[in-house]
Design a protein around this motif. Sequence first.
Motif, PDB file in Angstrom:
ATOM      1  N   GLU A  97      17.955  23.732  44.658  1.00 48.06           N
ATOM      2  CA  GLU A  97      16.530  23.703  44.973  1.00 48.06           C
ATOM      3  C   GLU A  97      15.834  24.964  44.491  1.00 48.06           C
ATOM      4  OE1 GLU A  97      14.096  21.983  48.741  1.00 48.06           O
ATOM      5  OE2 GLU A  97      15.483  23.628  49.189  1.00 48.06           O
ATOM      6  N   ARG A  98      16.533  26.090  44.604  1.00 45.95           N
ATOM      7  CA  ARG A  98      15.940  27.369  44.197  1.00 45.95           C
ATOM      8  C   ARG A  98      15.992  27.571  42.684  1.00 45.95           C
ATOM      9  NH1 ARG A  98      18.169  32.446  43.424  1.00 45.95           N
ATOM     10  NH2 ARG A  98      20.160  31.861  44.376  1.00 45.95           N
ATOM     11  N   LEU A  99      17.127  27.229  42.059  1.00 43.66           N
ATOM     12  CA  LEU A  99      17.331  27.527  40.643  1.00 43.66           C
ATOM     13  C   LEU A  99      16.786  26.448  39.715  1.00 43.66           C
ATOM     14  CD1 LEU A  99      20.994  28.850  40.926  1.00 43.66           C
ATOM     15  CD2 LEU A  99      18.916  30.221  40.641  1.00 43.66           C
ATOM     16  N   ARG A 100      16.708  25.221  40.186  1.00 46.83           N
ATOM     17  CA  ARG A 100      16.168  24.089  39.434  1.00 46.83           C
ATOM     18  C   ARG A 100      16.749  23.958  38.018  1.00 46.83           C
ATOM     19  NH1 ARG A 100      12.329  21.630  42.201  1.00 46.83           N
ATOM     20  NH2 ARG A 100      11.270  22.757  43.885  1.00 46.83           N
ATOM     21  N   PRO A 101      18.074  23.809  37.889  1.00 42.37           N
ATOM     22  CA  PRO A 101      18.650  23.598  36.557  1.00 42.37           C
ATOM     23  C   PRO A 101      18.295  22.214  36.026  1.00 42.37           C
ATOM     24  CG  PRO A 101      20.323  23.289  38.222  1.00 42.37           C
ATOM     25  CD  PRO A 101      19.096  23.788  38.946  1.00 42.37           C
ATOM     26  N   ASP A 102      18.311  22.087  34.716  1.00 43.35           N
ATOM     27  CA  ASP A 102      18.056  20.789  34.092  1.00 43.35           C
ATOM     28  C   ASP A 102      19.295  19.902  34.114  1.00 43.35           C
ATOM     29  OD1 ASP A 102      15.289  21.236  33.143  1.00 43.35           O
ATOM     30  OD2 ASP A 102      16.237  22.812  31.948  1.00 43.35           O
ATOM     31  N   ALA A 103      20.457  20.503  34.287  1.00 40.90           N
ATOM     32  CA  ALA A 103      21.717  19.769  34.397  1.00 40.90           C
ATOM     33  C   ALA A 103      22.725  20.695  35.061  1.00 40.90           C
ATOM     34  CB  ALA A 103      22.218  19.316  33.030  1.00 40.90           C
TER      35      ALA A 103
ATOM     36  N   ALA B  27      14.191  26.829  26.486  1.00 39.32           N
ATOM     37  CA  ALA B  27      15.606  26.489  26.591  1.00 39.32           C
ATOM     38  C   ALA B  27      15.845  25.713  27.880  1.00 39.32           C
ATOM     39  CB  ALA B  27      16.449  27.761  26.579  1.00 39.32           C
ATOM     40  N   ARG B  28      16.683  24.708  27.809  1.00 40.76           N
ATOM     41  CA  ARG B  28      17.016  23.959  29.018  1.00 40.76           C
ATOM     42  C   ARG B  28      18.034  24.739  29.833  1.00 40.76           C
ATOM     43  NH1 ARG B  28      19.176  18.410  26.502  1.00 40.76           N
ATOM     44  NH2 ARG B  28      17.026  18.405  25.828  1.00 40.76           N
ATOM     45  N   ARG B  29      17.835  24.752  31.152  1.00 43.22           N
ATOM     46  CA  ARG B  29      18.669  25.528  32.071  1.00 43.22           C
ATOM     47  C   ARG B  29      19.898  24.692  32.462  1.00 43.22           C
ATOM     48  NH1 ARG B  29      16.409  29.707  34.881  1.00 43.22           N
ATOM     49  NH2 ARG B  29      17.206  29.044  36.909  1.00 43.22           N
ATOM     50  N   ILE B  30      21.068  25.180  32.096  1.00 43.66           N
ATOM     51  CA  ILE B  30      22.307  24.459  32.370  1.00 43.66           C
ATOM     52  C   ILE B  30      23.073  25.210  33.457  1.00 43.66           C
ATOM     53  CG2 ILE B  30      24.441  23.528  31.456  1.00 43.66           C
ATOM     54  CD1 ILE B  30      21.910  22.252  30.280  1.00 43.66           C
ATOM     55  N   GLY B  31      23.159  24.586  34.628  1.00 49.02           N
ATOM     56  CA  GLY B  31      23.949  25.161  35.703  1.00 49.02           C
ATOM     57  C   GLY B  31      25.425  24.847  35.504  1.00 49.02           C
ATOM     58  N   VAL B  32      26.273  25.795  35.860  1.00 53.85           N
ATOM     59  CA  VAL B  32      27.722  25.592  35.865  1.00 53.85           C
ATOM     60  C   VAL B  32      28.231  26.040  37.225  1.00 53.85           C
ATOM     61  CG1 VAL B  32      29.934  26.141  34.813  1.00 53.85           C
ATOM     62  CG2 VAL B  32      27.894  25.987  33.373  1.00 53.85           C
ATOM     63  N   PHE B  33      28.944  25.146  37.916  1.00 55.09           N
ATOM     64  CA  PHE B  33      29.485  25.466  39.236  1.00 55.09           C
ATOM     65  C   PHE B  33      30.965  25.800  39.110  1.00 55.09           C
ATOM     66  CE2 PHE B  33      31.769  24.170  43.085  1.00 55.09           C
ATOM     67  CZ  PHE B  33      31.113  24.952  44.036  1.00 55.09           C
TER      68      PHE B  33
ATOM     69  N   PHE C 287      29.882  37.126  33.258  1.00 56.53           N
ATOM     70  CA  PHE C 287      28.581  36.521  33.540  1.00 56.53           C
ATOM     71  C   PHE C 287      28.222  36.732  35.007  1.00 56.53           C
ATOM     72  CE2 PHE C 287      30.419  34.091  30.020  1.00 56.53           C
ATOM     73  CZ  PHE C 287      29.396  34.213  29.079  1.00 56.53           C
ATOM     74  N   ARG C 288      26.968  37.004  35.246  1.00 50.62           N
ATOM     75  CA  ARG C 288      26.491  37.243  36.608  1.00 50.62           C
ATOM     76  C   ARG C 288      26.141  35.917  37.263  1.00 50.62           C
ATOM     77  NH1 ARG C 288      21.666  37.622  39.068  1.00 50.62           N
ATOM     78  NH2 ARG C 288      20.574  37.222  37.094  1.00 50.62           N
ATOM     79  N   ALA C 289      26.519  35.776  38.531  1.00 50.45           N
ATOM     80  CA  ALA C 289      26.200  34.563  39.270  1.00 50.45           C
ATOM     81  C   ALA C 289      24.743  34.575  39.716  1.00 50.45           C
ATOM     82  CB  ALA C 289      27.114  34.426  40.483  1.00 50.45           C
ATOM     83  N   ALA C 290      24.070  33.448  39.495  1.00 46.05           N
ATOM     84  CA  ALA C 290      22.689  33.315  39.962  1.00 46.05           C
ATOM     85  C   ALA C 290      22.642  32.925  41.430  1.00 46.05           C
ATOM     86  CB  ALA C 290      21.959  32.265  39.123  1.00 46.05           C
ATOM     87  N   ALA C 291      23.738  32.371  41.937  1.00 45.25           N
ATOM     88  CA  ALA C 291      23.826  31.985  43.352  1.00 45.25           C
ATOM     89  C   ALA C 291      25.289  31.949  43.750  1.00 45.25           C
ATOM     90  CB  ALA C 291      23.173  30.620  43.584  1.00 45.25           C
ATOM     91  N   THR C 292      25.556  32.268  45.014  1.00 39.77           N
ATOM     92  CA  THR C 292      26.906  32.195  45.576  1.00 39.77           C
ATOM     93  C   THR C 292      26.874  31.295  46.795  1.00 39.77           C
ATOM     94  OG1 THR C 292      27.403  34.442  44.813  1.00 39.77           O
ATOM     95  CG2 THR C 292      28.837  33.515  46.509  1.00 39.77           C
ATOM     96  N   VAL C 293      27.829  30.365  46.853  1.00 41.89           N
ATOM     97  CA  VAL C 293      27.854  29.341  47.898  1.00 41.89           C
ATOM     98  C   VAL C 293      29.142  29.481  48.707  1.00 41.89           C
ATOM     99  CG1 VAL C 293      27.914  26.859  48.334  1.00 41.89           C
ATOM    100  CG2 VAL C 293      26.501  27.761  46.482  1.00 41.89           C
TER     101      VAL C 293
END
Length: 388
Positions: free
Chosen positions: A83-89, A2-8, A49-55
């Motif tokens: 850089e850590r999570l490397r999403p595809d988009a 599955a392609r990793r889709i980041g959402v900010f 949904f759980r956050a994979a990163a908090t900025v």
Amino acid sequence: MARRIGVFTGSRSEYGLLLPVLRAIDAHSALELVLIEGMGRDPADAPEFRAAATVPVKRDDESAASTPRAIGRAVLGVTDALERLRPDALVIYGDRFEAFAAMIAATQMRVPTAHIEGGDLTQGGTLDDVVRHAMTKLAHIHFTTNAEAAGRVRMMGEEPWRIHDVGFPPIDLIRTGDFAPPGRVVEELGLDEARPLVLFTLHPISTSPDKAGEEIAACLDALERARTDLGAQLVLTHPNGDLGSAAIVAALEGVAGRDGVTLRRSLGRWLYHGVLNWCGRVGRGVCVGNSSSGLKETPAFACPAVDIGPRQDGRLRGENVLHVPCEADAIFGAIRTSLTDEAFRARVAAAENPYGKGDAGPSIARVLAGLDLGDPGLVAKRTVFPER
């Protein structure tokens, strides 16, 4: 795989606005959701949904320099997360400074980036318009909320295959009835079902934050007249965290506790939509202020809206919206029309919603699943202005 889709999600409201997109990505068999949070979700919204990163994106103080400093810290934070999570988009919503920071980081790292709500107009003295258009030129994929916005993105030189008119994502939730039912709204806010309701939110205008104090004073004058002359009950919410917000919060806290006045930092998306439903379909109410939600979400509930001042100038609006200057008499007059003019309320009930039919989330997920995210041509953008 599955392609990793980041959402900010940058501001407190964005989690609720993006919930249909988060759900659709999470449910799609070809996609994996990676959530990156900025300011964090509204405490009133359930942590689905759980956050994979908090900025960190919050401003430090009320100085003009606080916003660019926050942008700088957010660029660094999003860069580290990518850089850590490397999403595809990466999917980014809107026009706020937090989203702008995420867009800078992602596009400079050559991460294919999808922008929701490009092409909208708000020519009312805020920085939103210029930030939104800058984000459009940085983004690789465009998910617009209406056909007019899609046309503007095309006129900005974006290639047609990059542009997808999907509608406004929260309409998905409204269409399926995913909001607080009337009984819960009454219980949560202690409403008197026999009295009309005014739901109010005023944000500062980023190019003139020094005027926020006089603007909220005019609004509160009109609201007090609605309370005393029309018997209305008031539900007031805090502004966003932009420069000038402190003056608005102080004024709101000064009237909290009066009979029929409820002040909340935020209602959260679920309860907020329930209040709009109560105002438009169940009881008798009106949404008042200068938030974009007064234009984009109210028509789906047949809820009258009073748009105050220039903050939303140029934005697409339905027939349910009355626009007035930030003057007490004009604001009160529009509130009175919204609550008492039966012909106007009938027009509002029959008006069409210009922001889509409620399939934005699945549409966005389908596009993200179908694009070749590894194609070098996706991030190597060309500018193609339409011929006159």
